[in-house]
Scaffold this active site. Structure first.
Site, PDB file in Angstrom:
ATOM      1  N   GLU A   1      83.130  56.147  68.137  1.00 12.17           N
ATOM      2  CA  GLU A   1      84.280  56.985  68.459  1.00 12.17           C
ATOM      3  C   GLU A   1      84.894  57.506  67.168  1.00 12.17           C
ATOM      4  OE1 GLU A   1      87.229  55.853  71.238  1.00 12.17           O
ATOM      5  OE2 GLU A   1      85.798  55.254  72.776  1.00 12.17           O
TER       6      GLU A   1
ATOM      7  N   HIS B   1      90.111  62.819  70.488  1.00 13.06           N
ATOM      8  CA  HIS B   1      89.116  61.819  70.132  1.00 13.06           C
ATOM      9  C   HIS B   1      87.857  61.988  70.946  1.00 13.06           C
ATOM     10  CE1 HIS B   1      91.377  59.304  73.122  1.00 13.06           C
ATOM     11  NE2 HIS B   1      90.172  58.926  73.455  1.00 13.06           N
TER      12      HIS B   1
ATOM     13  N   HIS C   1      84.497  60.310  72.960  1.00 10.71           N
ATOM     14  CA  HIS C   1      83.845  59.223  73.704  1.00 10.71           C
ATOM     15  C   HIS C   1      82.335  59.440  73.615  1.00 10.71           C
ATOM     16  CE1 HIS C   1      87.536  58.599  76.612  1.00 10.71           C
ATOM     17  NE2 HIS C   1      87.777  58.190  75.373  1.00 10.71           N
TER      18      HIS C   1
ATOM     19  N   ASP D   1      94.230  54.988  76.397  1.00 13.65           N
ATOM     20  CA  ASP D   1      94.573  56.347  75.951  1.00 13.65           C
ATOM     21  C   ASP D   1      95.929  56.761  76.515  1.00 13.65           C
ATOM     22  OD1 ASP D   1      92.127  56.557  74.646  1.00 13.65           O
ATOM     23  OD2 ASP D   1      91.152  57.597  76.317  1.00 13.65           O
TER      24      ASP D   1
END
Ligand SMILES: [Zn+2]
Length: 164
Positions: free
Chosen positions: A36, A98, A100, A111
């Protein structure tokens, strides 16, 4: 690759990510080599204040740490970047993004908690932070979801609208 445009069904929120910023995000995802990663979305709102226009992407700061299914976003150097963005063109913190890796871009409970914190923390001075999540494989098949977190309200999922 073109730009991304997301909006809420009630038209109160929208996000625009242009091609060059999108390419920056995908390049940072590739560099993360299956972990990540993420960073900040910097930019400004349009005149009617219903669309956040992303003009700058930051990658992980040196004090960020990550694994295949987690990412801790550090803060090193970010204030300086934000100060520069403000000084140069009055652009500011809009939210976060971000990645995944190899997974769907759907937000996790963690999150939600992190972004709600940001929305309610006076130090960010950002009552409606945005979260952009990229999922999948940045070189081949990826997708992205957009969310907005209005202070003291449930988050809003935004719809991808590439008619723009
Ligand atoms: Zn996540």
């Amino acid at each position: 690759m073109s730009s991304l445009y997301y909006k809420s069904l009630n038209d109160l929120f929208a996000i625009k990510v242009n091609e060059s910023e999108l390419n920056t995000i995908l390049r940072i995802c590739i560099d993360a080599q299956g972990n990540e990663t993420g960073g900040l979305l910097i930019g400004h709102y349009n005149d009617t204040h219903n669309c956040a226009i992303v003009t700058e992407i930051t990658g992980p700061s040196t004090d960020s740490t990550a694994g295949k299914t987690w990412f801790y976003r550090g803060v090193g150097g970010l204030q300086k970047l934000l100060n520069t963005a403000w000084r140069r063109r009055h652009h500011y913190y809009l939210g976060e993004w971000h990645f995944h890796p190899g997974a769907s871009p759907v937000l996790s409970g963690k999150d939600v908690a992190a972004m709600s914190n940001t929305a309610n923390a006076p130090k960010y001075n950002c009552p409606e932070p945005i979260l952009l999540i990229v999922g999948g494989y940045p070189k081949q098949k990826w997708s992205a979801n957009g969310y907005v977190f209005p202070r003291k309200q449930k988050y809003v999922s935004l719809e991808l609208d590439n008619g723009e």
